[in-house]
Scaffold this active site. Structure first.
Site, PDB file in Angstrom:
ATOM      1  N   GLN A  54       0.955  -1.459   0.032  1.00 36.41           N
ATOM      2  CA  GLN A  54       0.140  -0.221   0.156  1.00 36.41           C
ATOM      3  C   GLN A  54       0.647   1.327  -0.092  1.00 36.41           C
ATOM      4  O   GLN A  54       0.475   2.113  -0.728  1.00 36.41           O
ATOM      5  CB  GLN A  54      -1.443  -0.481   1.548  1.00 36.41           C
ATOM      6  CG  GLN A  54      -2.105   0.958   0.790  1.00 36.41           C
ATOM      7  CD  GLN A  54      -3.055   1.087   2.510  1.00 36.41           C
ATOM      8  OE1 GLN A  54      -2.248  -0.024   2.934  1.00 36.41           O
ATOM      9  NE2 GLN A  54      -4.116   1.446   2.715  1.00 36.41           N
ATOM     10  N   HIS A  67       0.846   3.664  -3.895  1.00 34.38           N
ATOM     11  CA  HIS A  67       0.921   5.312  -3.690  1.00 34.38           C
ATOM     12  C   HIS A  67       1.174   6.104  -4.296  1.00 34.38           C
ATOM     13  O   HIS A  67       0.708   6.969  -3.631  1.00 34.38           O
ATOM     14  CB  HIS A  67      -0.096   4.805  -1.941  1.00 34.38           C
ATOM     15  CG  HIS A  67      -1.362   4.288  -1.730  1.00 34.38           C
ATOM     16  ND1 HIS A  67      -1.271   3.389  -2.098  1.00 34.38           N
ATOM     17  CD2 HIS A  67      -2.382   5.452  -1.588  1.00 34.38           C
ATOM     18  CE1 HIS A  67      -3.084   3.085  -2.176  1.00 34.38           C
ATOM     19  NE2 HIS A  67      -3.757   3.610  -1.861  1.00 34.38           N
ATOM     20  N   LEU A  90      -6.254  -3.643 -10.851  1.00 36.14           N
ATOM     21  CA  LEU A  90      -5.211  -4.529 -10.417  1.00 36.14           C
ATOM     22  C   LEU A  90      -4.834  -4.839  -8.721  1.00 36.14           C
ATOM     23  O   LEU A  90      -4.980  -5.756  -8.387  1.00 36.14           O
ATOM     24  CB  LEU A  90      -4.699  -5.530 -11.564  1.00 36.14           C
ATOM     25  CG  LEU A  90      -3.528  -4.843 -11.740  1.00 36.14           C
ATOM     26  CD1 LEU A  90      -2.493  -5.911 -10.604  1.00 36.14           C
ATOM     27  CD2 LEU A  90      -2.455  -5.600 -13.178  1.00 36.14           C
ATOM     28  N   TYR A  91      -4.495  -3.615  -9.246  1.00 42.38           N
ATOM     29  CA  TYR A  91      -3.329  -3.444  -7.046  1.00 42.38           C
ATOM     30  C   TYR A  91      -4.515  -3.764  -6.630  1.00 42.38           C
ATOM     31  O   TYR A  91      -4.144  -3.022  -5.069  1.00 42.38           O
ATOM     32  CB  TYR A  91      -2.530  -2.290  -7.706  1.00 42.38           C
ATOM     33  CG  TYR A  91      -0.981  -2.958  -7.349  1.00 42.38           C
ATOM     34  CD1 TYR A  91      -0.995  -3.501  -6.361  1.00 42.38           C
ATOM     35  CD2 TYR A  91       0.340  -2.947  -7.999  1.00 42.38           C
ATOM     36  CE1 TYR A  91       0.467  -3.931  -5.578  1.00 42.38           C
ATOM     37  CE2 TYR A  91       0.952  -3.390  -7.616  1.00 42.38           C
ATOM     38  CZ  TYR A  91       1.452  -3.543  -6.515  1.00 42.38           C
ATOM     39  OH  TYR A  91       2.657  -4.166  -5.907  1.00 42.38           O
ATOM     40  N   HIS A 130      -7.153  -5.048  -1.572  1.00 43.59           N
ATOM     41  CA  HIS A 130      -7.656  -5.007  -0.445  1.00 43.59           C
ATOM     42  C   HIS A 130      -7.964  -6.405  -0.059  1.00 43.59           C
ATOM     43  O   HIS A 130      -8.189  -6.607   1.608  1.00 43.59           O
ATOM     44  CB  HIS A 130      -8.980  -4.128  -0.187  1.00 43.59           C
ATOM     45  CG  HIS A 130      -8.612  -2.836  -0.841  1.00 43.59           C
ATOM     46  ND1 HIS A 130      -8.657  -2.592  -2.471  1.00 43.59           N
ATOM     47  CD2 HIS A 130      -8.296  -2.053  -0.302  1.00 43.59           C
ATOM     48  CE1 HIS A 130      -8.065  -1.003  -2.188  1.00 43.59           C
ATOM     49  NE2 HIS A 130      -7.864  -0.338  -0.985  1.00 43.59           N
ATOM     50  N   GLY A 136      -0.278  -8.647 -13.834  1.00 43.52           N
ATOM     51  CA  GLY A 136       1.107  -7.438 -12.417  1.00 43.52           C
ATOM     52  C   GLY A 136       2.553  -7.516 -13.528  1.00 43.52           C
ATOM     53  O   GLY A 136       3.219  -6.595 -12.703  1.00 43.52           O
ATOM     54  N   SER A 176       4.758  -4.068 -13.382  1.00 46.21           N
ATOM     55  CA  SER A 176       5.532  -4.253 -11.728  1.00 46.21           C
ATOM     56  C   SER A 176       7.340  -3.613 -12.821  1.00 46.21           C
ATOM     57  O   SER A 176       8.207  -3.405 -12.183  1.00 46.21           O
ATOM     58  CB  SER A 176       5.419  -5.394 -11.495  1.00 46.21           C
ATOM     59  OG  SER A 176       6.404  -4.798 -10.158  1.00 46.21           O
TER      60      SER A 176
HETATM   61  C1  HEM Z   1      -7.303  -0.795   5.907  1.00 49.09           C
HETATM   62  C2  HEM Z   1      -6.298  -0.905   5.136  1.00 49.09           C
HETATM   63  C3  HEM Z   1      -6.886  -0.084   3.482  1.00 49.09           C
HETATM   64  C4  HEM Z   1      -8.204   0.674   3.554  1.00 49.09           C
HETATM   65  C5  HEM Z   1      -8.676   1.418   4.933  1.00 49.09           C
HETATM   66  C6  HEM Z   1      -7.783   1.194   2.305  1.00 49.09           C
HETATM   67  C7  HEM Z   1      -8.838   2.411   1.614  1.00 49.09           C
HETATM   68  C8  HEM Z   1      -9.073   2.605   0.559  1.00 49.09           C
HETATM   69  C9  HEM Z   1      -9.732   3.699  -0.345  1.00 49.09           C
HETATM   70  C10 HEM Z   1     -10.530   4.604   0.448  1.00 49.09           C
HETATM   71  C11 HEM Z   1      -9.269   3.476  -1.535  1.00 49.09           C
HETATM   72  C12 HEM Z   1      -9.373   5.114  -2.412  1.00 49.09           C
HETATM   73  C13 HEM Z   1     -11.126   4.666  -3.555  1.00 49.09           C
HETATM   74  C14 HEM Z   1     -11.384   5.785  -3.677  1.00 49.09           C
HETATM   75  O1  HEM Z   1     -12.221   6.292  -3.253  1.00 49.09           O
HETATM   76  O2  HEM Z   1     -11.530   5.175  -5.353  1.00 49.09           O
HETATM   77  C15 HEM Z   1      -8.243   3.029  -2.098  1.00 49.09           C
HETATM   78  C16 HEM Z   1      -7.651   2.802  -2.685  1.00 49.09           C
HETATM   79  C17 HEM Z   1      -6.618   2.385  -3.191  1.00 49.09           C
HETATM   80  N1  HEM Z   1      -6.309   1.076  -2.468  1.00 49.09           N
HETATM   81 FE1  HEM Z   1      -6.969   0.830  -0.303  1.00 49.09          FE
HETATM   82  N2  HEM Z   1      -7.178   0.266   1.548  1.00 49.09           N
HETATM   83  C18 HEM Z   1      -6.365  -0.162   2.136  1.00 49.09           C
HETATM   84  C19 HEM Z   1      -5.361  -1.313   2.195  1.00 49.09           C
HETATM   85  C20 HEM Z   1      -4.613  -1.169   1.183  1.00 49.09           C
HETATM   86  C21 HEM Z   1      -4.099  -2.562   0.245  1.00 49.09           C
HETATM   87  C22 HEM Z   1      -3.286  -3.361   1.769  1.00 49.09           C
HETATM   88  C23 HEM Z   1      -3.453  -1.707  -0.509  1.00 49.09           C
HETATM   89  C24 HEM Z   1      -2.448  -3.079  -1.606  1.00 49.09           C
HETATM   90  C25 HEM Z   1      -1.880  -2.352  -2.704  1.00 49.09           C
HETATM   91  C26 HEM Z   1      -4.810  -1.054  -1.139  1.00 49.09           C
HETATM   92  C27 HEM Z   1      -4.512  -0.965  -2.867  1.00 49.09           C
HETATM   93  C28 HEM Z   1      -5.219   0.252  -2.924  1.00 49.09           C
HETATM   94  C29 HEM Z   1      -5.056   1.094  -4.551  1.00 49.09           C
HETATM   95  C30 HEM Z   1      -3.780   0.554  -5.679  1.00 49.09           C
HETATM   96  C31 HEM Z   1      -5.965   2.321  -4.394  1.00 49.09           C
HETATM   97  C32 HEM Z   1      -5.681   3.057  -5.339  1.00 49.09           C
HETATM   98  C33 HEM Z   1      -5.454   4.606  -5.084  1.00 49.09           C
HETATM   99  C34 HEM Z   1      -6.066   5.491  -6.003  1.00 49.09           C
HETATM  100  O3  HEM Z   1      -6.066   5.779  -7.520  1.00 49.09           O
HETATM  101  O4  HEM Z   1      -5.723   6.720  -6.007  1.00 49.09           O
HETATM  102  N3  HEM Z   1      -5.513  -0.483  -0.240  1.00 49.09           N
HETATM  103  N4  HEM Z   1      -8.497   2.358  -0.812  1.00 49.09           N
END
Ligand code: HEM
Ligand SMILES: *[C@@H]1O[C@H](CO)[C@@H](O)[C@H](O)[C@H]1NC(C)=O
Ligand SMILES: *[C@@H]1O[C@H](CO)[C@@H](O)[C@H](O)[C@H]1NC(C)=O
Ligand SMILES: *[C@@H]1O[C@H](CO)[C@@H](O)[C@H](O)[C@H]1NC(C)=O
Ligand SMILES: *[C@@H]1O[C@H](CO)[C@@H](O)[C@H](O)[C@H]1NC(C)=O
Length: 755
Positions: free
Chosen positions: A339, A343, A520-521, A524, A662, A666
């Site tokens: 994560q 990001h 794909l990444y 969650h 992926g 990557s």
């Molecule tokens: C408790 C842990 C986590 C929470 C609360 C969380 C929450 C979120 C939220 C709220 C979004 C934005 C969704 C949207 O409105 O489009 C997001 C995006 C994303 N999350 Fe998580 N996430 C968590 C863990 C992870 C993990 C472990 C990964 C592993 C790779 C991950 C990868 C992503 C990716 C790639 C995006 C898209 C980001 C972007 O397009 O800017 N997340 N996540």
């Protein structure tokens, strides 16, 4: 001289030929003009009618009769956003009460198809659509609007015919195989551009000789994966033979990165190559262009007209019933690294929409540590010894507060000022796992600054800062390849970060993040049901936006606890924690907005065989049946839901598609970094051998040990002694989610309320 004579002869011949050609052209032109002239005279009076009709159609929402002149009455138009249907009911003898369509011989229409909606009178073409005997329906292919007219000269117009305008762009069916490019020509034809695909033929399906040999000999991705993840003894030997190891690693890097277009091609607004798509860095690029808006179904031509309801889909196939641990034993240390690391380049621009990114660097630039842009960077910098600003809590270094540096962060109102840490990425207050990594990297930066200053006492703040940043980029790539990807791959072959492997190849040192890579990444399912830190258990509600978790436990204890807790399995279905289901739903909605092609289209793009059935995709029956009900056709299954329900490889976290898609993104992103190019990849770039050594000896364990107080804890992407802890039951019969006794809908409501 005879050769001169020959030349003159040839010249004369060419001249004569040209003259003849010009003459023929003029003749043809005159003929065409004469024909068109008589033709337009014939239809001149109707031109007005057409305009009138067009106007009427603009306003028609449902079945409404369009008033026409006495001889052509009862033309009905139905207009939907996707298509226009014109129905003519009536006859030339004008008995207005026609009961319904009836066909007759020799009847027909002239239809003028216009290629562009906004300029209907340009590029008009005649189109005759005569219903076959006994048929009442005739389909006319066109790209946009159709103008209908009764054939005047025809005396036998005793028919009613139904003319349906389908937007049947032939490219909607994606006829071009093997990465051939489809271009629609004068409907209904198309051209496949097979250039350099290794194939030829109308649809680029015929392999050239060498392609045929390659394809015949090439083992399938699953076979290669099997070989690499078994035969440990064999690989242990290979790993010690540097020539062989280098050769294999070079092959891994080139074969993977060749699948990525570089320079990039499409984006979510450009289905064809364009300078705008190439040059506008605000967009994520697209590996496959979007499905055109005028196509009959969201996936082109296959599948249903409407995609399944996202909430229903998520509840039936995605939400977790019972925590399914990753059989590869990935730890939360891994999950939060994923994560934190990703990001920096997955930073969707919430204002512009999912097709746009705020991370214009499109790669590993560490903007999540240093801030995006100079302004934010300067707020985070100490401007002394190259270091970043920090604060000391209980004798340990942590990121500074928002109040003290003025760098904006996203925190909900209830978070007190002293717990609002300011780091490079605005959203990293979200979970303690991210602040933990942010703290570790901040300490690492300042530590590297100290190391550099020792060997370069004359360097100013700016040079120390800039050089440290390059070193940290190098460390990141090293750790990602040799620890992170190594763990994820499950390979017994030992991966190697060595940019020199590519110096003899043609390799583009540039990268553009693809929207599909972001989608794909969304891993969650990695997230557990609750977070176990030391003796405490945190629910999502207690964990999210609670930065005090970091300072209360300290980095060392967090690393220890996150290394011991197993993450969830990503593929196999039904493993997205209820608390994060809304994120999965959002991913699917965004992919729909960007009109992604199907899972199978992406499998073909990345050299995999498309799944032949729903059961082929999931490897079981229950979810396959649900998918079939929702999508109708396996070629219409969407990318992200497909990746999450895909059958995992044996004892693996992912299915085939996730890895085969992926890995290319990557590796291209990592090796495409400028520091990996020949001019950069040398000790002087990193402040000499001291800096270069830091890069080349980096590992997750070292990163942690160098930056925690006291004895350093085990830091690993894999939970140690999996079987002893009993938290993971590796059992082939549990490779798939089963409907548990938990009601997912109730769970969804409960969990969403938590956040
Ligand atoms: C408790 C842990 C986590 C929470 C609360 C969380 C929450 C979120 C939220 C709220 C979004 C934005 C969704 C949207 O409105 O489009 C997001 C995006 C994303 N999350 Fe998580 N996430 C968590 C863990 C992870 C993990 C472990 C990964 C592993 C790779 C991950 C990868 C992503 C990716 C790639 C995006 C898209 C980001 C972007 O397009 O800017 N997340 N996540
Ligand atoms: C090419 O594809 C089209 C549409 O899928 C198909 O109708 C046609 O027969 C194919 N042509 C060849 C040569 O296979
Ligand atoms: C990129 O495209 C978007 C959307 O069309 C536009 O708003 C933006 O100004 C463009 N950026 C640049 C640098 O041209
Ligand atoms: C945040 O974590 C601390 C312990 O680290 C805990 O005492 C507190 O209750 C948590 N805050 C919330 C809102 O749950
Ligand atoms: C493991 O698999 C066996 C059969 O292979 C089965 O009987 C057993 O119930 C499974 N254990 C779990 C925990 O699912």
């Amino acid at each position: 001289m005879p050769w001169l004579e020959r030349k003159v002869q040839v010249l004369v011949l060419v001249l004569v030929l040209v003259l003849v050609l010009v003459l023929v052209l003029v003749l043809v032109l005159v003929l065409v003009l004469v024909l068109v002239g008589s033709y337009s005279r014939d239809i001149n009076t109707e031109k007005e009618m057409e305009i009138e009709m067009e106007k009427d159609i603009e306003n028609v929402e449902s079945l409404v009769p369009v008033p026409l002149s006495a001889t052509r009455r009862h033309l009905y138009a139905v207009r939907t956003p996707e298509r226009l249907e014109l129905t003519y009911l009536g006859s030339s003898s004008s008995s207005s009460s026609s009961a319904g369509p009836a066909a007759g011989p020799g009847s027909g229409f002239y239809a003028w198809l216009s290629m562009e909606n906004d300029r209907p009178w340009r590029r008009r073409r005649s189109y005759t659509a005569a219903p076959g005997p006994g048929s009442t329906q005739q389909q006319v292919s066109a790209l946009s609007t159709v103008y209908l007219q009764q054939r005047k000269s025809d005396s036998q117009l005793r028919l009613a015919a139904h003319c349906t305008l389908l937007h049947s762009d032939p490219c909607c069916a994606f006829p071009c195989q093997n990465r051939g490019v489809c271009t629609a020509m004068r409907a209904p034809t198309y051209e496949c551009d097979c250039t350099r695909t290794g194939y030829y033929g109308q649809n680029c399906t015929e392999p050239e000789f060498f392609t045929w040999i390659k394809v015949t000999l090439k083992p399938s991705p699953n076979t290669v994966h099997y070989l690499l993840t078994h035969f440990k003894g064999f690989w242990n030997i290979v790993n010690t033979m540097s020539v062989l190891r280098d050769a294999i690693m070079r092959y891994v890097l080139t074969s993977r990165s060749h699948l990525i277009a570089s320079p990039p091609t499409y984006n979510s607004d450009y289905l064809y190559k364009s300078w705008e798509a190439y040059s506008n860095l605000s967009y994520y690029t697209r590996t496959l262009p979007p499905v055109a808006k005028h196509c009959p179904t969201p996936m082109g031509v296959l599948g249903k007209k409407e995609l399944p309801d996202v909430k229903v889909l998520a509840e039936k196939l995605l939400v977790r019933r019972q925590f399914l641990p990753d059989p590869q034993g990935s730890s939360l240390m891994f999950a939060f690294f994923a994560q934190h690391f990703t990001h920096q380049f997955f930073k969707s621009d919430m204002k512009m929409g999912p097709a746009f990114t705020e991370a214009k660097g499109h790669g590993v630039d560490l903007n999540h540590i240093y801030g995006d842009g100079l302004e934010r960077q300067h707020k985070l910098r100490l401007f002394k010894d190259g270091k970043l600003k920090y604060q000391v809590i209980d004798g340990e270094v942590y990121p500074p507060t928002v109040a003290s540096v003025g760098a904006e962060m996203h925190y909900p109102p209830h978070v007190p000022d002293e717990q609002r840490f300011a780091v490079g990425h605005k959203a990293f207050g979200l979970v303690p796992g991210l602040i933990m990594y942010a703290t570790i990297w901040l300490r690492e930066h300042n530590r590297v600054c100290d190391t550099l200053q020792e060997v370069h006492p004359d360097w100013d703040d700016e040079r120390l800062f800039q050089t440290s940043r390059l070193i940290l980029i190098g460390e990141t790539i090293k750790i990602v390849i040799e620890d992170y990807v190594q763990h994820l791959s499950g390979y017994n072959f030992k991966l190697k970060f060595d940019p020199e492997l590519l110096f003899k190849d043609r390799f583009q040192y540039q990268n553009r993040i693809a929207s599909e890579f972001n989608t794909l990444y969304h891993w969650h399912p990695l997230m557990p049901e609750a977070f176990h830190i030391e003796e405490q258990v945190y629910s999502y509600k207690q964990f999210v936006f609670n930065t005090s978790v970091v300072t209360n436990h300290g980095i060392s204890n967090l690393v220890d606890s996150f290394t011991k807790q197993v993450a969830g399995r990503v593929a196999g279905g039904r493993n997205v924690p209820g608390a994060l289901l809304h994120v999965a739903i959002k991913s699917i909605e965004n992919a729909r907005k960007m009109r992604y092609q199907s899972l199978n289209a992406y499998r073909k793009r990345f050299s995999m065989k498309p799944y032949s059935s729903f059961e082929d995709l999931t490897g079981e029956k229950e979810m396959a049946a649900l998918l079939e009900e929702m999508y109708g056709h396996v070629d219409a299954v969407e990318l992200y839901p497909g990746l999450l329900v895909e059958k995992p490889r044996p004892n693996a976290i992912f299915g085939e598609t996730m890895v085969e898609m992926g890995a290319p993104y990557s590796l291209k992103g990592l090796l495409g970094n400028p520091i990996c190019s020949p001019e950069y990849w040398k000790p002087s770039t990193f402040g000499g051998s001291v800096g270069f050594d830091i890069v080349n000896s980096a590992s997750l364990q070292r990163l942690v040990c160098n930056n925690v107080r006291g004895p350093c804890p085990l830091a690993s992407f894999q939970v140690p002694d999996l079987k002893e802890t009993g938290s993971v039951i590796i059992n082939s019969s549990t490779s798939h989610a089963r409907a548990g006794d938990v009601n997912p809908t109730v769970m969804l409501k409960d969990r969403s309320a938590e956040l």
